[in-house]
Write a protein that holds these residues in place. Structure first.
Motif, PDB file in Angstrom:
ATOM      1  N   MET A  14     -31.752  37.656 -78.189  1.00 55.09           N
ATOM      2  CA  MET A  14     -32.548  38.850 -77.970  1.00 55.09           C
ATOM      3  C   MET A  14     -33.771  38.509 -77.116  1.00 55.09           C
ATOM      4  N   PRO A  15     -34.176  39.378 -76.197  1.00 56.81           N
ATOM      5  CA  PRO A  15     -35.353  39.098 -75.358  1.00 56.81           C
ATOM      6  C   PRO A  15     -36.641  39.101 -76.182  1.00 56.81           C
ATOM      7  N   CYS A  16     -37.674  38.474 -75.633  1.00 54.26           N
ATOM      8  CA  CYS A  16     -38.951  38.376 -76.328  1.00 54.26           C
ATOM      9  C   CYS A  16     -40.067  38.906 -75.429  1.00 54.26           C
ATOM     10  N   LYS A  17     -41.278  38.972 -75.981  1.00 57.19           N
ATOM     11  CA  LYS A  17     -42.441  39.428 -75.219  1.00 57.19           C
ATOM     12  C   LYS A  17     -42.928  38.302 -74.300  1.00 57.19           C
ATOM     13  N   PRO A  18     -43.605  38.655 -73.209  1.00 59.97           N
ATOM     14  CA  PRO A  18     -44.129  37.622 -72.313  1.00 59.97           C
ATOM     15  C   PRO A  18     -45.086  36.650 -72.983  1.00 59.97           C
ATOM     16  N   SER A  19     -45.876  37.138 -73.965  1.00 64.20           N
ATOM     17  CA  SER A  19     -46.838  36.259 -74.638  1.00 64.20           C
ATOM     18  C   SER A  19     -46.120  35.149 -75.403  1.00 64.20           C
ATOM     19  N   LYS A  20     -45.016  35.497 -76.067  1.00 65.85           N
ATOM     20  CA  LYS A  20     -44.264  34.488 -76.814  1.00 65.85           C
ATOM     21  C   LYS A  20     -43.584  33.510 -75.871  1.00 65.85           C
ATOM     22  N   ALA A  21     -43.046  34.024 -74.757  1.00 64.21           N
ATOM     23  CA  ALA A  21     -42.411  33.146 -73.774  1.00 64.21           C
ATOM     24  C   ALA A  21     -43.431  32.171 -73.193  1.00 64.21           C
ATOM     25  N   ARG A  22     -44.649  32.650 -72.958  1.00 67.94           N
ATOM     26  CA  ARG A  22     -45.679  31.781 -72.401  1.00 67.94           C
ATOM     27  C   ARG A  22     -46.015  30.635 -73.365  1.00 67.94           C
ATOM     28  N   LYS A  23     -46.083  30.940 -74.648  1.00 68.83           N
ATOM     29  CA  LYS A  23     -46.377  29.905 -75.637  1.00 68.83           C
ATOM     30  C   LYS A  23     -45.260  28.872 -75.709  1.00 68.83           C
ATOM     31  N   LEU A  25     -43.195  28.053 -73.309  1.00 65.09           N
ATOM     32  CA  LEU A  25     -43.228  27.248 -72.086  1.00 65.09           C
ATOM     33  C   LEU A  25     -44.372  26.241 -72.101  1.00 65.09           C
ATOM     34  N   GLN A  26     -45.538  26.660 -72.572  1.00 67.49           N
ATOM     35  CA  GLN A  26     -46.689  25.761 -72.626  1.00 67.49           C
ATOM     36  C   GLN A  26     -46.484  24.637 -73.632  1.00 67.49           C
ATOM     37  N   ALA A  27     -45.736  24.932 -74.711  1.00 69.69           N
ATOM     38  CA  ALA A  27     -45.477  23.914 -75.738  1.00 69.69           C
ATOM     39  C   ALA A  27     -44.304  23.009 -75.354  1.00 69.69           C
ATOM     40  N   GLY A  28     -43.655  23.273 -74.243  1.00 68.93           N
ATOM     41  CA  GLY A  28     -42.516  22.460 -73.825  1.00 68.93           C
ATOM     42  C   GLY A  28     -41.253  22.732 -74.612  1.00 68.93           C
ATOM     43  N   LEU A  42     -34.101  27.968 -74.243  1.00 63.58           N
ATOM     44  CA  LEU A  42     -34.707  27.213 -75.339  1.00 63.58           C
ATOM     45  C   LEU A  42     -34.233  25.764 -75.307  1.00 63.58           C
ATOM     46  N   LEU A  43     -35.143  24.854 -75.627  1.00 64.89           N
ATOM     47  CA  LEU A  43     -34.826  23.425 -75.649  1.00 64.89           C
ATOM     48  C   LEU A  43     -34.682  22.894 -77.072  1.00 64.89           C
ATOM     49  N   PHE A  44     -34.608  23.797 -78.036  1.00 65.25           N
ATOM     50  CA  PHE A  44     -34.441  23.388 -79.434  1.00 65.25           C
ATOM     51  C   PHE A  44     -33.403  24.298 -80.085  1.00 65.25           C
ATOM     52  N   GLY A  45     -32.878  23.880 -81.209  1.00 63.93           N
ATOM     53  CA  GLY A  45     -31.878  24.669 -81.917  1.00 63.93           C
ATOM     54  C   GLY A  45     -32.462  25.939 -82.491  1.00 63.93           C
ATOM     55  N   SER A  46     -31.705  27.031 -82.447  1.00 60.41           N
ATOM     56  CA  SER A  46     -32.166  28.314 -82.974  1.00 60.41           C
ATOM     57  C   SER A  46     -31.102  28.890 -83.892  1.00 60.41           C
ATOM     58  N   SER A  47     -31.496  29.887 -84.681  1.00 60.10           N
ATOM     59  CA  SER A  47     -30.571  30.478 -85.648  1.00 60.10           C
ATOM     60  C   SER A  47     -29.460  31.263 -84.961  1.00 60.10           C
ATOM     61  N   GLY A  48     -29.715  31.780 -83.763  1.00 66.36           N
ATOM     62  CA  GLY A  48     -28.701  32.554 -83.054  1.00 66.36           C
ATOM     63  C   GLY A  48     -28.569  33.972 -83.559  1.00 66.36           C
ATOM     64  N   TYR A  49     -29.546  34.447 -84.343  1.00 67.40           N
ATOM     65  CA  TYR A  49     -29.471  35.810 -84.877  1.00 67.40           C
ATOM     66  C   TYR A  49     -29.692  36.818 -83.750  1.00 67.40           C
ATOM     67  N   THR A  50     -28.824  37.802 -83.660  1.00 66.72           N
ATOM     68  CA  THR A  50     -28.952  38.851 -82.663  1.00 66.72           C
ATOM     69  C   THR A  50     -28.771  40.214 -83.320  1.00 66.72           C
TER      70      THR A  50
END
Length: 427
Positions: A14-23, A25-28, A42-50
């Motif tokens: 699911m898409p996210c807000k720009p503020s969350k995407a910025r965080k 990206l800044q956190a790597g 994403l560079l880490f494992g996620s739950s995959g909930y949609t």
């Protein structure tokens, strides 16, 4: 504006807000994979909930609209302008190959009759195939951005007889001009009294031909209105340029193409719910209160009869172009060479940021002063120095993409900057 997200395995989330995407990206924890529309991985494992995402498509022979909604909000909307020059390109290629056979080069025999593709059952014309593949290409693109759970597609139908003869009704559909004739040629010869319509029999040539007033290569049809009886003598004189005939282009070209596309989409195995034009119009006008555009039609296709959604203020405009440029020379005697590859690191249709604006490369000069235009070829500047203060934002592809912001229900076009992370995710 929303930022599209895919997981480590390139599966859409699911898409996210720009503020969350910025965080992220800044956190790597994520990286940018696409600038328009802005997409992160994403560079880490996620739950995959949609959540359920409904996508809709408004098919067409010139313009295609596409949209996706979820949770009462429009997540994606686009308008795709299809290619209209495929037939012309095919005729050009045919002409180049034919002239080559007459030059002092290695003999090149005509091969159309023994090409397997020309005899294949169910073969589509290249122009129709290009438009059909554009529909499926947009479908795959949406599914790469969003976890689509259901598709709704509007497949239009047109009454060809009604378009050519608005007065027809009832039994008139069964009593057309061709009733009682074996084929169109027999009808045209009988209609013209088995007489050449140019010389009226003065040539004394008894061999009669049916000639297309508007050539098929110029979008003419096989309809009786576009056919005329000529004797063989006048027919040859016409093709030699000794006289000309005037006629009108077909009114049913795009309606016929829509019918073919409708049939091919149904046969493709694509699982979707079919909707109709009157349903789309009712939802768009009475429920959503939106203007008539192809992407708003797609939004209406996604919705239920009583569903109201929050409309996104940005839309993706897309234009399909050819894969490359192959003409190498120009001029009366082909004395001017055209650079078909890169020049100063840029190709035609590359998206560039210059001191005079952001646009697509339209024309290249060896002096380094290029012409740039918007998505539809409208001139932005005809002389930009690409050797100074020029940055390529995206490379050429078969689909040019431009982000458009909607202001007070009227589209105002501008390019969203794609050079940095801040420019890409800011609203």
């Amino acid at each position: 504006m929303l930022v599209f997200v895919i997981n480590q395995n390139k599966k859409p989330l699911m898409p996210c807000k720009p503020s969350k995407a910025r965080k992220l990206l800044q956190a790597g924890k994520a990286k940018v994979v696409r600038n328009t529309p802005f997409t992160i991985k994403l560079l880490f494992g996620s739950s995959g909930y949609t959540q359920p995402v409904i996508a809709g498509m408004d098919t067409g022979s010139k313009v295609v609209g596409c949209a996706a909604i979820a949770n009462g909000k429009v997540l994606y909307q686009s308008e795709i302008y299809l290619r209209e020059n495929v037939s012309k390109k095919m005729e050009q290629r045919k002409m180049y190959r034919r002239t080559r056979r007459g030059r002092k080069t290695r003999y090149r025999p005509s091969r159309f009759a023994n090409r397997g593709n020309s005899r294949r059952e169910g073969r589509l014309a290249p122009s129709i195939r290009s438009k059909l593949e554009a529909h499926f290409r947009e479908k795959r693109f949406v599914e790469s951005l969003l976890p689509v759970t259901e598709w709704k597609v509007e497949l239009a139908s047109f009454d060809i007889h009604k378009i050519t003869n608005p007065e027809v009704s009832g039994i008139g559909y069964q009593e057309g001009d061709l009733k009682g004739f074996y084929n169109v040629k027999a009808y045209v010869l009988d209609r013209d009294g088995y007489t050449c319509q140019h010389c009226r029999g003065k040539s004394k040539d008894s061999r009669l031909h049916c000639h297309h007033i508007v050539f098929r290569s110029q979008k003419g049809t096989d309809a009786p209105e576009n056919l005329i009886t000529l004797c063989e003598t006048c027919h040859k004189a016409l093709h030699n340029g000794e006289f000309k005939l005037s006629g009108n282009k077909s009114k049913t070209k795009h309606a016929t193409e829509i019918g073919i596309l409708k049939s091919q989409i149904r046969k493709s195995g694509w699982s979707f719910a079919e909707t109709f034009g009157y349903e789309t119009k009712y939802r768009r006008e009475q429920v959503l209160k939106l203007l008539k555009t192809h992407y708003f039609d797609a939004v209406a296709i996604c919705c239920r009869d009583d569903q109201n959604v929050e409309v996104e203020d940005s839309v993706l405009l897309k234009r399909n172009v050819s894969r490359g440029d192959y003409q190498q020379r120009t001029g009366k005697r082909s004395e001017k060479k055209i650079p078909t590859g890169k020049l100063f690191g840029l190709r035609k249709f590359d998206l560039v940021k210059t001191s005079k604006g952001i646009g697509f490369v339209k024309g290249k000069r060896s002096s380094g002063f290029f012409a740039i235009s918007d998505l539809f070829g409208n001139k932005i500047s005809d002389s930009v120095n690409v050797k100074k203060k020029c940055r390529r934002l995206s490379a050429r592809s078969t689909t040019l993409v431009q982000m458009v912001q909607m202001t007070h229900s009227s589209p105002t076009c501008h390019f969203r900057q794609a050079g940095t992370v801040e420019e890409g995710v800011s609203c």
